[in-house]
Motif scaffolding. Structure first.
Motif, PDB file in Angstrom:
ATOM      1  N   ASN A 194      60.490 -27.693  72.940  1.00  0.00           N
ATOM      2  CA  ASN A 194      61.938 -27.446  72.957  1.00  0.00           C
ATOM      3  C   ASN A 194      62.496 -27.642  74.363  1.00  0.00           C
ATOM      4  OD1 ASN A 194      61.935 -26.756  70.271  1.00  0.00           O
ATOM      5  ND2 ASN A 194      61.951 -24.543  70.638  1.00  0.00           N
ATOM      6  N   TYR A 195      61.720 -27.215  75.346  1.00  0.00           N
ATOM      7  CA  TYR A 195      62.172 -27.349  76.729  1.00  0.00           C
ATOM      8  C   TYR A 195      62.128 -28.814  77.160  1.00  0.00           C
ATOM      9  CZ  TYR A 195      62.777 -22.419  77.479  1.00  0.00           C
ATOM     10  OH  TYR A 195      63.255 -21.148  77.404  1.00  0.00           O
ATOM     11  N   ARG A 200      69.626 -29.392  70.882  1.00  0.00           N
ATOM     12  CA  ARG A 200      68.390 -28.687  71.216  1.00  0.00           C
ATOM     13  C   ARG A 200      67.517 -28.512  69.990  1.00  0.00           C
ATOM     14  NH1 ARG A 200      66.871 -23.690  70.466  1.00  0.00           N
ATOM     15  NH2 ARG A 200      65.041 -23.073  71.654  1.00  0.00           N
ATOM     16  N   SER A 230      76.852 -29.886  76.239  1.00  0.00           N
ATOM     17  CA  SER A 230      76.168 -31.132  75.930  1.00  0.00           C
ATOM     18  C   SER A 230      76.790 -31.783  74.708  1.00  0.00           C
ATOM     19  CB  SER A 230      74.684 -30.869  75.680  1.00  0.00           C
ATOM     20  OG  SER A 230      74.033 -32.081  75.383  1.00  0.00           O
ATOM     21  N   GLY A 254      69.718 -23.672  77.469  1.00  0.00           N
ATOM     22  CA  GLY A 254      68.364 -24.211  77.382  1.00  0.00           C
ATOM     23  C   GLY A 254      67.310 -23.129  77.239  1.00  0.00           C
ATOM     24  N   SER A 291      62.613 -31.394  75.422  1.00  0.00           N
ATOM     25  CA  SER A 291      63.742 -32.167  74.893  1.00  0.00           C
ATOM     26  C   SER A 291      65.081 -31.703  75.464  1.00  0.00           C
ATOM     27  CB  SER A 291      63.757 -32.083  73.363  1.00  0.00           C
ATOM     28  OG  SER A 291      64.159 -30.798  72.957  1.00  0.00           O
ATOM     29  N   SER A 292      65.109 -30.533  76.108  1.00  0.00           N
ATOM     30  CA  SER A 292      66.369 -30.039  76.667  1.00  0.00           C
ATOM     31  C   SER A 292      66.580 -30.471  78.118  1.00  0.00           C
ATOM     32  CB  SER A 292      66.423 -28.503  76.585  1.00  0.00           C
ATOM     33  OG  SER A 292      65.612 -27.923  77.591  1.00  0.00           O
ATOM     34  N   TYR A 331      73.292 -34.526  73.335  1.00  0.00           N
ATOM     35  CA  TYR A 331      71.954 -34.051  73.000  1.00  0.00           C
ATOM     36  C   TYR A 331      72.022 -32.740  72.221  1.00  0.00           C
ATOM     37  CZ  TYR A 331      70.948 -37.297  76.784  1.00  0.00           C
ATOM     38  OH  TYR A 331      70.890 -38.403  77.579  1.00  0.00           O
ATOM     39  N   PHE A 335      74.215 -25.758  74.369  1.00  0.00           N
ATOM     40  CA  PHE A 335      74.006 -26.667  73.239  1.00  0.00           C
ATOM     41  C   PHE A 335      74.868 -26.275  72.050  1.00  0.00           C
ATOM     42  CE2 PHE A 335      70.060 -27.249  75.626  1.00  0.00           C
ATOM     43  CZ  PHE A 335      69.969 -28.634  75.632  1.00  0.00           C
ATOM     44  N   GLN A 339      69.893 -30.693  80.581  1.00  0.00           N
ATOM     45  CA  GLN A 339      70.002 -29.805  81.745  1.00  0.00           C
ATOM     46  C   GLN A 339      70.226 -30.630  83.016  1.00  0.00           C
ATOM     47  OE1 GLN A 339      70.308 -26.575  82.091  1.00  0.00           O
ATOM     48  NE2 GLN A 339      70.126 -26.528  84.310  1.00  0.00           N
TER      49      GLN A 339
END
Ligand SMILES: *Cc1c(COP(=O)(O)O)cnc(C)c1O
Length: 363
Positions: A206-207, A192, A187, A240, A209-210, A190, A227, A214
């Motif tokens: 956290n997920y 993480r 990435s 992720g 925003s990932s 972005y 990341f 993904q």
């Protein structure tokens, strides 16, 4: 705060009929076949934890102003109940999950759950739903403890009430098609996690925003995103939802350090311990993406793998970014990766000795 409540157990009056259950667990995949029961425990400021119970799995009714729906005060865990060689069931290092759960709770300004309640909740659910254990290669019952802010209030502050729950699902392999190695997308746009952020907490945010990163990885034809650090966009952090390891030509291992921006994986920690015991040189040091590419091309780096509870140990075959791509080793599973995986899985299945008391038997 307060005494630790005892669990009330109310078995489901309408469990899934056996024939239907067996059909569902014949090829369960990951995260979609759920068991008959769930755990709930409630918390209120001034009262502590109360109303601990195991009941039939059922929908939650939440007021639309429930805090978690607005400010995402939520954390979770993931651990597996395994079947040992002798047929009994066991959890793997649930105490480590309990500790990490509370570390996440502190970061998110949530109530901490006594470790014994966490462990007991997992034991009880795995036990009552053991008929959901899938008889497939690598099968397990995947436990998902989580906690949400349940105060009904739109003011921005830590919630004064929480609901802790555990749900369970039958799990086969994590990756579709049992691919021999996954491909990664680096990435560029972005991050993480950033220093001082929530990267070391296991929180849903956290997920959230990932996912865009993904999705980009999938769109580019890759399995997973990797990341880089937020400050320099250069140092490899993690995937992720999995940590990452590198294996070098001289047999040494390297993994990014726990600097606060990566999740302290229990699989990562277990593999570090096993590798050191096997006499391997292990470094917890930053590794740059340009170095990875150079080392892969020169042959200094021979293998790389991702690790986590859900996917266990998964070889990394290919790495791509907008500026090009490279192959890791032979592009498939390597010997060092396989040896480490075998040691870990051997302990988890009760086939190898367990000198660290990682395996907690349920019977
Ligand atoms: C859960 C998780 C891991 C892996 O942790 P394990 O304890 O090994 O399952 C790695 N990275 C992220 C972001 C995670 O959420």
């Amino acid at each position: 705060m307060g005494a630790v409540p005892a669990f009330t157990i109310e078995p489901s009056q309408s469990p899934v009929p056996e024939a239907e259950r067996l059909a569902r667990i014949a090829a369960p995949g990951f995260g979609k076949v759920f068991t008959d029961h769930m755990v709930t425990i409630r918390y209120a400021e001034g009262k502590g934890w109360y109303d601990a119970k195991v009941t039939a799995r059922q929908p939650l009714t939440l007021d639309p102003a429930t805090a978690v729906l607005h400010y995402a005060q939520e954390i979770f865990e993931g651990l597996k109940a395994y079947r040992l060689e002798d047929g009994s069931m066991a959890l793997f290092r649930p105490d480590a999950n309990a500790q990490r759960f509370n570390a996440s709770a502190r970061r998110m300004a949530m109530a901490e759950l006594p470790e014994e309640l966490f462990i007991e909740s997992c034991r009880l659910l795995a036990d009552i739903d053991r008929a959901w254990f899938p008889d497939v290669e690598g099968g397990s019952i995947y436990l998902r403890p989580f906690m949400i802010a349940s105060e009904v209030f739109l003011g921005v502050k830590p919630s004064s009430e929480y609901i802790y729950m555990v749900i369970a699902s039958s799990a086969g392999g994590y990756f579709k098609s049992g691919a021999p190695a996954v491909s990664l997308w680096v990435s560029q746009d972005y991050s993480r996690a950033a220093p001082g952020g929530t990267g070391a907490a296991k929180c849903g945010g956290n997920y959230a925003s990932s996912l865009v990163a993904q999705a980009e990885a999938i769109k580019q034809g890759h399995d997973q995103v990797v990341f880089l650090d937020a400050a320099e966009n250069r140092w490899i952090e993690e995937l992720g939802g999995m940590n990452i390891f590198f294996v070098f030509e001289d047999g040494s291992l390297q993994t990014p350090p726990l600097s606060g921006t990566i999740l302290p994986g229990i699989t990562r920690n277990s593999l570090l311990t096993l590798a050191r015991e096997a006499g391997l040189t292990v470094r917890e040091e930053p590794y740059a993406i340009d170095q990875w590419e150079a080392d892969a091309k020169s042959g200094r780096l021979v293998e790389a793998f991702a690790c986590g509870t859900a996917a266990v140990v998964t070889p990394i075959g290919r790495v791509s970014s907008p500026s090009g791509s490279f192959t890791v080793g032979a592009g498939g599973p390597g010997q060092a990766t396989q040896r480490l995986k075998d040691r870990l899985v051997g302990i988890q299945r009760g086939v190898l000795p367990d000198p660290h008391d990682w395996v907690m038997r349920l019977d």
